[in-house]
Design a protein around this motif. Structure first.
Motif, mmCIF file in Angstrom:
data_model
loop_
_atom_site.group_PDB
_atom_site.id
_atom_site.type_symbol
_atom_site.label_atom_id
_atom_site.label_comp_id
_atom_site.label_asym_id
_atom_site.label_seq_id
_atom_site.Cartn_x
_atom_site.Cartn_y
_atom_site.Cartn_z
ATOM 1 N N GLU A 1 47.848 3.808 37.863
ATOM 2 C CA GLU A 1 49.031 4.436 37.264
ATOM 3 C C GLU A 1 49.316 3.839 35.888
ATOM 4 O O GLU A 1 49.635 4.564 34.933
ATOM 5 C CB GLU A 1 50.245 4.271 38.174
ATOM 6 N N ALA A 2 49.214 2.510 35.800
ATOM 7 C CA ALA A 2 49.443 1.837 34.524
ATOM 8 C C ALA A 2 48.403 2.276 33.488
ATOM 9 O O ALA A 2 48.741 2.497 32.311
ATOM 10 C CB ALA A 2 49.394 0.326 34.706
ATOM 11 N N PHE A 3 47.160 2.431 33.929
ATOM 12 C CA PHE A 3 46.112 2.876 33.011
ATOM 13 C C PHE A 3 46.374 4.306 32.544
ATOM 14 O O PHE A 3 46.174 4.641 31.363
ATOM 15 C CB PHE A 3 44.734 2.790 33.682
ATOM 16 N N ALA A 4 46.839 5.163 33.467
ATOM 17 C CA ALA A 4 47.153 6.556 33.113
ATOM 18 C C ALA A 4 48.273 6.610 32.074
ATOM 19 O O ALA A 4 48.210 7.387 31.113
ATOM 20 C CB ALA A 4 47.540 7.343 34.359
ATOM 21 N N ILE A 5 49.294 5.781 32.252
ATOM 22 C CA ILE A 5 50.395 5.726 31.280
ATOM 23 C C ILE A 5 49.883 5.224 29.937
ATOM 24 O O ILE A 5 50.230 5.772 28.878
ATOM 25 C CB ILE A 5 51.531 4.826 31.811
ATOM 26 N N PHE A 6 49.058 4.184 29.961
ATOM 27 C CA PHE A 6 48.492 3.614 28.734
ATOM 28 C C PHE A 6 47.655 4.656 27.993
ATOM 29 O O PHE A 6 47.779 4.820 26.769
ATOM 30 C CB PHE A 6 47.635 2.396 29.090
#
Length: 402
Positions: free
Chosen positions: A372-377
């Motif tokens: 999820e953090a990678f998708a936001i980034f």
């Protein structure tokens, strides 16, 4: 004449709040003094135009009369017949002033259209939306004075948010009870203070202090290729764009609340988006929802009805690209605005492909806080790059237009 550009400086709020006190007292006691609300709106619209901007004031008057004729004329005709060609004509004629404003700089660089004034795009969206909803039978009556009140609703006249007639009318024709109105005032105060932090502190920090310095460093050390100062420009300009526009939108919503109208919010933490579709559900929401309802969905319906493509996926992909290209053209007939729209159109196509792929392979594709953090980034950086393109700085950098 005093020039009071909407939300441009703290002085504007002092005058505006003084003007709104009688209206607020009336709302608190259960009365909406429409005549006073109209008078205050007209006064502050008039004060937008100083002696050097009187042509814009004349253009606004002409535009309002034109749209009044288009919307009222279409409703009068529609009650007698529902000819689609009349609808197309009313639709095209209602956007003619906006087309002049957008096309003039491309045809005659350095010049602006005589029809232009601050907020013409957003007023056009209101009028066109009404014509389309009349066509659908959702709006059944045209009230000339209510149309003028809606079109010239002062808090949102220059840059939105874009309200819908039926939603606005529902608020306008009733008065919130005292408890609700007190809650609206509390929210308005919060939005005003938050807006001041966004527009006058953070937007100033990024837009006035950081962006020029980073652009200078880019030109000095980076040339026309990649450089870390250019990356700095990308992030700083993106933050400036958000805080400036979000701050303005908060002011518009806050003043609307003080006037007893719950204008919809325009931003919802867009930089926390998990993907590009999520981003457009959070960024400039009233604009993206307007394009979704009046361009994207109608284009999808038309292509499916006429069986232009067999695949629904192809239909949606074509609609995504066409929809975002129109949005790019709306910002201006300039290559980087058009490229910005095309980039987001292609991005939404890829985004939809990925969501379908994930759904099909959900058992093999991990989903956790890290992903999820990678998708936001990834979404954040894609959006920031698109904003760098939108800013026009790359055009200046590559073409040497300094």
């Amino acid at each position: 004449m005093i020039n009071l550009e909407p939300y441009g400086n703290p002085q504007y709020f002092v005058y505006l709040l003084i003007g709104l006190i009688p209206l607020m007292i009336g709302l608190y006691h259960g009365h909406r003094w429409r005549w006073y609300q109209s008078a205050v709106s007209l006064v502050f619209i008039f004060l937008m135009f100083d002696s050097q901007k009187w042509q814009q004031g004349v253009a606004l008057i002409g535009f309002v009369i034109w749209e009044w004729l288009m919307v009222g004329g279409y409703m009068a005709y529609r009650k007698k017949a529902n000819n689609r060609w009349i609808f197309y004509g009313a639709f095209l004629l209602s956007i003619v002033p906006l087309l002049f404003v957008k096309i003039t700089p491309a045809i005659n660089p350095g010049h602006t259209s005589l029809f232009g004034f601050l907020g013409i795009s957003y007023l056009t969206f209101r009028s066109v939306g009404m014509i389309m909803e009349m066509r659908d039978g959702i709006i059944k009556e045209f009230h000339p004075m209510l149309f003028l009140e809606f079109l010239l609703f002062m808090p949102t006249i220059s840059s939105g948010p874009i309200d819908r007639y039926r939603r606005w009318l529902d608020d306008y024709q009733k008065v919130p009870d005292r408890e609700k109105y007190v809650g609206m005032i509390e929210k308005a105060v919060h939005y005003i203070f938050l807006g001041f932090m966004y527009k006058f502190l953070l937007a100033y920090l990024f837009g006035t202090m950081l962006v020029p310095k980073l652009e200078t460093l880019t030109l000095r050390y980076g040339g026309t290729g990649f450089s870390w100062p250019l990356v700095g420009v990308m992030y700083a300009w993106s933050m400036y764009l958000f805080f400036d526009f979000a701050g303005y939108s908060l002011f518009a919503v806050a003043i609307s609340y003080l006037m007893g109208i719950e204008t919809p919010m325009n931003f919802n933490q867009p930089f926390r988006s998990h993907n590009l579709k999520d981003f457009w559900n959070r960024w400039h929401m009233t604009l993206s929802f307007w394009f979704r309802d009046f361009v994207f969905m109608r284009l999808v319906f038309a292509m499916m009805k006429n069986k232009i493509f067999k695949s629904r996926v192809t239909v949606s992909n074509v609609a995504y690209i066409f929809n975002m290209l129109i949005m790019g053209f709306w910002h201006g007939v300039t290559w980087y605005y058009i490229a910005y729209g095309l980039l987001h159109g292609v991005g939404l196509v890829v985004n939809d492909w990925w969501l379908r792929f994930k759904k099909k392979h959900r058992e093999s594709i991990p989903h956790n806080k890290l992903t999820e953090a990678f998708a936001i980034f990834l979404t954040f950086n894609f959006v920031c790059f698109s904003f760098l393109l939108f800013s026009g700085f790359l055009s200046k950098l590559w073409l040497g237009h300094y």
